[in-house]
Design a protein around this motif. Structure first.
Motif, PDB file in Angstrom:
ATOM      1  N   ILE A 248      14.969 -13.497  82.689  1.00  0.00           N
ATOM      2  CA  ILE A 248      16.188 -14.252  81.455  1.00  0.00           C
ATOM      3  C   ILE A 248      16.098 -15.630  81.597  1.00  0.00           C
ATOM      4  O   ILE A 248      15.678 -16.565  82.567  1.00  0.00           O
ATOM      5  N   PHE A 249      15.531 -16.157  80.333  1.00  0.00           N
ATOM      6  CA  PHE A 249      15.684 -18.067  80.727  1.00  0.00           C
ATOM      7  C   PHE A 249      16.867 -18.509  80.516  1.00  0.00           C
ATOM      8  O   PHE A 249      18.063 -18.621  80.467  1.00  0.00           O
ATOM      9  N   GLU A 250      15.905 -19.773  80.858  1.00  0.00           N
ATOM     10  CA  GLU A 250      17.328 -20.970  81.526  1.00  0.00           C
ATOM     11  C   GLU A 250      18.023 -20.343  82.539  1.00  0.00           C
ATOM     12  O   GLU A 250      17.923 -19.757  83.850  1.00  0.00           O
ATOM     13  N   ASP A 251      19.438 -20.710  82.419  1.00  0.00           N
ATOM     14  CA  ASP A 251      21.017 -20.698  83.285  1.00  0.00           C
ATOM     15  C   ASP A 251      20.845 -18.768  82.829  1.00  0.00           C
ATOM     16  O   ASP A 251      22.024 -18.747  82.739  1.00  0.00           O
ATOM     17  N   GLY A 252      20.808 -18.568  81.480  1.00  0.00           N
ATOM     18  CA  GLY A 252      21.694 -17.053  80.563  1.00  0.00           C
ATOM     19  C   GLY A 252      22.324 -17.610  80.177  1.00  0.00           C
ATOM     20  O   GLY A 252      22.778 -16.121  79.880  1.00  0.00           O
ATOM     21  N   VAL A 292      23.405 -14.840  76.949  1.00  0.00           N
ATOM     22  CA  VAL A 292      22.264 -13.494  77.818  1.00  0.00           C
ATOM     23  C   VAL A 292      21.925 -13.005  78.930  1.00  0.00           C
ATOM     24  O   VAL A 292      22.491 -12.229  78.617  1.00  0.00           O
ATOM     25  N   LEU A 293      22.638 -13.252  78.887  1.00  0.00           N
ATOM     26  CA  LEU A 293      23.286 -12.958  80.455  1.00  0.00           C
ATOM     27  C   LEU A 293      24.462 -11.116  80.868  1.00  0.00           C
ATOM     28  O   LEU A 293      24.171 -10.840  80.629  1.00  0.00           O
ATOM     29  N   ALA A 294      24.830 -11.579  79.401  1.00  0.00           N
ATOM     30  CA  ALA A 294      25.732 -10.763  79.057  1.00  0.00           C
ATOM     31  C   ALA A 294      24.977  -9.654  78.517  1.00  0.00           C
ATOM     32  O   ALA A 294      25.847  -8.168  78.368  1.00  0.00           O
ATOM     33  N   VAL A 295      24.250 -10.270  77.283  1.00  0.00           N
ATOM     34  CA  VAL A 295      23.084  -8.990  76.447  1.00  0.00           C
ATOM     35  C   VAL A 295      22.407  -8.216  77.841  1.00  0.00           C
ATOM     36  O   VAL A 295      22.593  -6.692  77.375  1.00  0.00           O
ATOM     37  N   GLY A 313      15.362 -19.999  84.508  1.00  0.00           N
ATOM     38  CA  GLY A 313      15.281 -21.401  84.914  1.00  0.00           C
ATOM     39  C   GLY A 313      14.328 -21.607  83.560  1.00  0.00           C
ATOM     40  O   GLY A 313      13.781 -22.218  83.725  1.00  0.00           O
ATOM     41  N   ASN A 314      13.491 -20.321  83.953  1.00  0.00           N
ATOM     42  CA  ASN A 314      11.936 -21.103  82.538  1.00  0.00           C
ATOM     43  C   ASN A 314      12.769 -21.160  81.624  1.00  0.00           C
ATOM     44  O   ASN A 314      13.924 -20.624  80.619  1.00  0.00           O
ATOM     45  N   TYR A 315      12.007 -21.690  80.583  1.00  0.00           N
ATOM     46  CA  TYR A 315      12.541 -22.144  79.429  1.00  0.00           C
ATOM     47  C   TYR A 315      10.986 -22.504  78.157  1.00  0.00           C
ATOM     48  O   TYR A 315       9.966 -22.539  78.947  1.00  0.00           O
TER      49      TYR A 315
END
Length: 377
Positions: A248-252, A292-295, A313-315
Motif C-alpha cells: 500500500i502506497f503512502e500511509d494507507g 485505501v487501507l480499509a479497501v 511509504g512508497n508513492y
C-alpha cells in the motif's frame, strides 16, 4: 432517442451500460478496439466483458482515432455515450502521446464529424473524471475554502503525505462540488478535462446537447482483472488471489470515493433520458471517502485469504491525497442517489471475483515501468 452509440462499449462501464440500455429497449452500437491491456490477447474468444455483449449489440471493432470507424459508427445514431479512453493516472505520466491521441484527438475527431457532416445525433454524453479536480476541496481555519496544489517529493520522502496550503495551519477535507477548482495533477486528468470542455463547448453551438459525468472510482462485477494499471480493487484482488502480499502506497490513509457500477449506469441513463441534464456537468459518486487501507482490509476479509498488507511509504508522483464527491447537483437536477454502499458493493464484487479464473499478477511490471521513469519513489 432509441439508437445509442457507446464508444468503449466493451469496457467495464460500457458493457454494463449497453446491457441495461438493451433491457430498456434501446438499439445499441458499440465501437471498441478491444485493448489487450483490458481484454487480454484473444478478446473475441476469452474476454468476459466482450462476451457479455456479443451478439446483443451492433459491434464495430475499431478505434476512436480512426475517422472511417467514426463515420461507420455514427450512422443513424440518436445519441453518443463517449466512454472510450486510455485510463490510469500513473501510466498517463509516461505514455503521454498515447493518452493525448486517444482521449483528446479521438474526441476531436468525433466533434469534427458532428460539426462538418450530416448526422442524426441529438445528445453527446462524455465520461469525465474526478481526476480533473486534482486534489480535493479543503477548508482552512485561516483562509476558508482552498484548493491545494500537488504534493512535493521532498515532503513525501519524509513520510509527510498530507496536503499543505500556504498561510494555513489546519486543513479539513470537504466534498468536491462541480464549481470546485479544476487543476489536474496527471496527464490523464488533463485529457479528461479537455474532453469535457470540448464537448460542452462544441455541442451546444451546433444544437446538440452535451452532458459530462465526472465519475469517481468505479468498481464492481465485470471490472477487468487483467489490467495492472488502474482500479485498486481489481489490482488488490488479483494479488490476493495469487497469494501475493499487498503493497500500500503512502500511509494507507489516502482516500477515494468508490462508486458501484450499477449506480454509475443509473446516473448515466438519467443523463441520457432527461433534458434537464443537457449542457450540464455532474459528479457521480457516493459522497463518501474511503481510505485505501480499509479497501485492502475489506478485500482480505471477504476472500478469507491471509496475505500481508504492507504499508510501504512508497508513492507515485501525480497521485492525489483525497477526493470525494458532492452529489447535491445530480440529486437536485436528476434525482440521482447512490443505492449501493461500499460494504455491500465490496461483497458483490468479491463474490463475482471468486467465480473468475485467477489472472496473472502483472502489477510489479507496472511499478517497474514507473520506477524506471522516476515516477515511483
Amino acid at each position: 432517442m432509441k439508437n445509442v452509440l457507446i464508444t468503449g462499449g466493451a469496457g467495464f462501464i460500457g458493457s454494463n451500460l449497453a446491457l441495461k440500455l438493451i433491457f430498456k429497449g434501446y438499439s445499441v452500437t458499440v465501437l471498441d478496439n478491444l485493448s489487450p491491456q483490458i481484454h487480454g490477447d484473444n478478446p473475441e474468444e476469452t474476454s468476459p466483458l466482450f462476451l457479455s455483449i456479443k451478439d446483443k449489440v451492433n459491434f464495430i471493432r475499431g478505434s476512436v482515432t480512426n475517422i472511417a470507424d467514426w463515420t461507420t459508427a455514427l450512422k443513424d445514431q440518436d445519441a453518443i455515450i463517449h466512454l472510450a479512453a486510455e485510463t490510469g493516472t500513473g501510466q498517463s505520466m509516461y505514455e503521454i502521446q498515447k493518452y493525448v491521441e486517444v482521449n483528446i484527438n479521438g474526441t476531436a475527431l468525433m466533434l469534427d464529424l458532428l460539426v462538418n457532416s450530416l448526422h442524426t445525433v441529438k445528445k453527446v454524453i462524455v465520461a469525465s473524471s474526478r481526476s480533473i479536480y486534482g486534489e480535493g476541496k479543503y477548508v482552512s481555519e485561516e483562509l476558508g475554502v482552498v484548493y491545494p496544489t500537488h504534493r512535493y517529493a521532498e515532503s513525501m520522502d519524509r513520510a509527510d503525505f498530507e496536503v499543505k496550503y500556504p498561510g494555513s495551519s489546519t486543513l479539513t477535507l470537504v466534498a468536491t462540488d462541480e464549481e470546485s477548482k479544476i487543476h489536474p495533477s496527471s496527464v490523464y486528468g488533463i485529457t479528461k478535462q479537455n474532453q469535457e470542455q470540448m464537448v460542452l463547448t462544441v455541442c451546444p453551438s451546433i444544437g446538440v446537447a452535451g452532458v459530462a459525468f465526472r465519475y469517481q472510482n468505479v468498481y464492481g462485477p465485470g471490472q477487468s482483472l487483467k489490467n495492472p494499471y488502474t482500479g485498486i480493487l481489481s489490482i488488490f484482488s488479483t494479488q490476493i488471489k495469487n497469494g501475493n502480499n499487498i503493497n500500500i502506497f503512502e500511509d494507507g490513509l489516502e482516500s477515494r470515493d468508490f462508486v458501484y457500477i450499477d449506480d454509475v449506469v443509473e446516473a448515466t441513463i438519467l443523463g441520457l433520458e432527461s433534458d434537464t441534464a443537457n449542457n450540464q456537468v455532474f459528479n457521480v459518486g457516493t459522497g463518501v471517502a474511503t481510505n485505501v487501507l480499509a479497501v485492502a482490509n475489506g478485500l482480505v476479509k471477504n476472500y478469507g485469504i491471509n496475505v500481508e498488507i504492507n504499508i510501504s511509504g512508497n508513492y507515485r508522483l501525480g497521485d492525489i491525497r483525497h477526493n470525494y464527491a458532492d452529489l447535491t447537483k445530480i440529486k437536485n437536477l436528476l434525482g440521482f442517489t447512490p443505492k449501493i454502499s461500499f460494504e455491500e458493493g465490496l461483497k458483490e464484487f468479491t463474490k463475482w471475483v471468486n467465480t473468475q479464473e485467477i489472472q496473472v499478477d502483472n502489477y510489479q511490471k507496472s511499478i517497474d515501468e514507473m520506477k524506471s521513469k522516476g515516477l515511483y519513489k
